[in-house]
Scaffold this motif. Structure first.
Motif, mmCIF file in Angstrom:
data_model
loop_
_atom_site.group_PDB
_atom_site.id
_atom_site.type_symbol
_atom_site.label_atom_id
_atom_site.label_comp_id
_atom_site.label_asym_id
_atom_site.label_seq_id
_atom_site.Cartn_x
_atom_site.Cartn_y
_atom_site.Cartn_z
ATOM 1 N N LYS A 212 0.839 -1.205 0.000
ATOM 2 C CA LYS A 212 0.000 0.000 0.000
ATOM 3 C C LYS A 212 0.878 1.262 0.000
ATOM 4 N N VAL A 213 1.954 1.210 0.771
ATOM 5 C CA VAL A 213 2.861 2.371 0.829
ATOM 6 C C VAL A 213 3.543 2.564 -0.531
ATOM 7 N N PHE A 214 4.029 1.460 -1.124
ATOM 8 C CA PHE A 214 4.678 1.566 -2.443
ATOM 9 C C PHE A 214 3.675 2.087 -3.477
ATOM 10 N N MET A 297 10.455 4.535 3.630
ATOM 11 C CA MET A 297 9.179 5.163 4.001
ATOM 12 C C MET A 297 9.402 6.594 4.493
ATOM 13 N N LEU A 298 10.470 6.773 5.264
ATOM 14 C CA LEU A 298 10.771 8.113 5.776
ATOM 15 C C LEU A 298 11.013 9.074 4.604
ATOM 16 N N ASN A 299 11.789 8.626 3.622
ATOM 17 C CA ASN A 299 12.082 9.487 2.470
ATOM 18 C C ASN A 299 10.833 9.779 1.654
ATOM 19 N N LEU A 338 10.454 8.785 11.820
ATOM 20 C CA LEU A 338 9.284 8.274 11.099
ATOM 21 C C LEU A 338 8.109 8.071 12.050
ATOM 22 N N LEU A 339 8.397 7.502 13.195
ATOM 23 C CA LEU A 339 7.324 7.235 14.160
ATOM 24 C C LEU A 339 6.627 8.533 14.569
ATOM 25 N N LEU A 421 6.432 -0.222 12.155
ATOM 26 C CA LEU A 421 6.278 1.076 11.487
ATOM 27 C C LEU A 421 5.467 0.943 10.204
ATOM 28 N N VAL A 422 5.658 -0.148 9.465
ATOM 29 C CA VAL A 422 4.939 -0.275 8.189
ATOM 30 C C VAL A 422 3.425 -0.282 8.420
#
Ligand code: SF4
Ligand code: SF4
Length: 577
Positions: A212-214, A297-299, A338-339, A421-422
């Motif tokens: 989903k993130v990608f 994810m952070l980037n 990120l968190l 985190l994901v």
């Protein structure tokens, strides 16, 4: 002259072959100052037991080095406490120390003023014993799976690919884009995404969340059909050959796909093995980039490729640093950054970062059932650390830590859940519609996940049975249960369940016998079976027989989410056959 067993002789000779400057430095430098003692969670949870002290444990190997490979031990053996090993019983005692009293967390290494890295030569000692076949049963089973099947949980290729298919469908449903998918073996993609087999087996939601993130970031990515397991049991067993072979499988696949970057999902030992140690074990010059999915994810957020709303994740959160990610690879700040972007209430745990305590399931400890009572006792310090935060959730970027933390949370009855985190990034995503709104259709209430299925729970422990039955019933299944193997066989013939959850360790006919009887019975052979066991070493009851693999496999303690996800996965895949 005292005679020496073949294995003892092999261990001594192998030690000589494995010595290098770093190991010799650590073996020679200890001045027994004791400054490392209080840094070890085994010491803190076993007051008054000197055999838990890092320096005492290290001396069990050091004495061999001194006796056989250091001039001081040859000249003044009594002075430098040099000694040797002669029997297999002595090697068994060494096994109990190096596998059962140390998780290779490296917290003591950090606190040594002389730079002694005990964890490094504890791993070396494990490797010496593995070489002569002396190791905990679970280490042998997991290593065999990784050598022979290609991943450490024995996931078959068809099961892996079916799970990706299923997660692709979930993705389409969730984001409402019929073009959304998990690409497999796509050539020339920017990202080749590798995972921990635990995700396929117990936690497929982490795969769909990553997808989903990608998807939201519009990433050009793929998952490989082979060489997808970025974990590496060689790190835990001390077997450098296994380490090199496993790492090479991953690297070769990235090169075959001509991927630009290898992204490693949230797994501490996988990240350390693949990114930091693997190139040495495999003697491979890696030309592509490698990074943790935490950075990816952070980037994405920093570059504005995905938008997140931190208010979507309710509750309070703390963060557990995985020993391998943090102490060994320096991933301290990125996960916190990120968190903080995806939750509103973050509470630091103390001590943290490099000083954090191990989840106590590290170093492969989760696969060594014989040491479970000792492990859980040593987890007291971690339980106190978690409880002091008062958080509802503990977040960790490591699948091994997820299992270790879940186990101690259950044991110490902490009101806390574990997440990664994901999951939080996926839940916080603000998704902008990319497709035309579908025509309005009447809303219907979604059916419970297991509606319409009959599931039989087989377990001799009443509390486990009740837990499994309640969770499955709450999710819509018609549940029947049996407390013994004999009862289960009769019930399976009478009720024809769609799925059986089967405990392995039961009085009378154990789960291995029942499994074999069912799979060899024409009437029951097609019944789907998910093994649910607290004794992973008993897997051999099934895996060493000429039988089809079980459709599912879960280690106790089982979380509600994993149980439902896996039951659903098995039943959905059965429908497609
Ligand atoms: S702190 Fe270092 S030198 Fe001191 S006892 Fe521990 S390992 Fe040895
Ligand atoms: S590496 Fe960790 S578990 Fe092992 S002795 Fe050191 S502090 Fe203890």
């Amino acid at each position: 002259m005292k005679s020496r067993s073949h294995n003892a002789q092999m261990v001594i000779e192998r030690l000589g072959q494995k010595l290098n400057r770093q190991v010799v430095g650590s073996l020679a430098a200890c001045v027994h100052c004791g400054m490392c003692t209080e840094s070890c969670h085994y010491v803190l949870s076993h007051p008054g037991d000197p055999t838990m002290a890092p320096a005492w444990k290290a001396d069990r190997l050091r004495k061999l080095f001194k006796r056989h490979y250091d001039w001081s031990g040859r000249v003044f053996p009594w002075w430098v406490k040099a000694g040797s090993v002669y029997t297999d019983e002595e090697l068994e005692e060494l096994k109990d120390i190096v596998f059962g009293k140390c998780t290779n967390c490296r917290r003591c290494s950090l606190n040594c003023p002389m730079g002694v890295d005990f964890a490094t030569f504890n791993r070396l000692a494990r490797g010496l014993l593995v070489r002569v076949g002396i190791m905990p049963e679970g280490v042998a089973v997991v290593s065999k799976d990784q050598w022979e099947i290609g991943n450490q949980m024995g996931v078959l290729k068809e099961d892996y690919l079916e799970t990706l298919d299923w997660m692709s469908e979930e993705l389409v449903d969730e984001v409402g884009d019929s073009g959304a998918a998990i690409p497999v073996d796509k050539k020339d993609a920017d990202i080749v995404y590798t995972i921990n087999p635990r995700e396929v087996k117990y936690d497929p939601r982490t795969i769909s969340d990553a997808a989903k993130v990608f998807w939201a970031a519009g990433a050009d990515w793929t998952m490989p059909s082979e060489g997808w397991d970025m974990t590496n049991f060689g790190l835990f067993s001390g077997d450098d050959e296994l380490g090199g072979t496993v790492a090479r499988r991953v690297y070769d696949k990235v090169r075959e796909l001509r991927g630009s970057k290898l992204v490693i999902s949230e797994c501490g030992h996988g990240y350390r093995s693949t990114r930091c140690e693997g190139p040495n074990w495999a003697a491979d010059d890696i030309a592509f980039e490698m990074e943790s999915s935490v950075l990816t994810m952070l980037n994405y957020i920093k570059e504005g490729r995905i938008k997140v709303d931190r208010t979507k994740n309710k509750g309070s959160y703390t963060f557990h640093d995985s020993c391998n990610n943090a102490r060994s690879c320096g991933l301290f700040e990125e996960p916190r950054e990120l968190l903080n972007m995806v939750v509103s209430d973050f509470r630091e745990m103390y001590p943290n970062r490099a000083e954090n305590f191990c989840c106590t399931g590290g170093g492969g400890a989760m696969s060594m059932a014989e040491y479970t009572p000792r492990r859980l006792k040593s987890a007291k310090i971690k339980a106190d650390q978690l409880a002091a935060t008062g958080a509802d959730f503990v977040v960790t970027s490591c699948h091994n830590c997820v299992d270790g933390l879940n186990d101690l949370i259950k044991h110490y009855k902490l009101p806390m859940k574990v997440t990664q985190l994901v999951n939080l990034v996926a839940d916080a995503l603000v998704i902008e519609k990319r497709v035309a709104e579908p025509a309005l259709v009447p809303q219907v209430a979604e059916a419970p996940a297991l509606d319409g299925y009959t599931i039989m729970v087989v377990d001799d422990e009443p509390d486990v049975r009740e837990f499994l039955c309640t969770v499955l019933e709450d999710n819509g299944a018609h549940v029947i249960s049996a407390s013994s193997g004999e009862e289960a066989l009769d019930m399976a013939r009478a009720e024809k369940p769609d799925l059986v959850t089967l405990d392995l360790s039961m009085p009378g006919q154990d789960g291995g016998v029942i499994y074999e009887k069912m799979k060899r019975d024409a009437e029951l052979a097609k019944t789907r079976i998910c093994i649910v066991t607290g004794r992973p070493e008993l897997r051999k009851l099934i895996y060493e027989k000429d039988l089809p693999r079980p459709e599912g496999y879960l280690d106790k303690p089982v979380s509600e989410e994993n149980l439902v996800l896996n039951a659903r996965r098995i039943l959905e895949l059965a429908k497609e056959e």
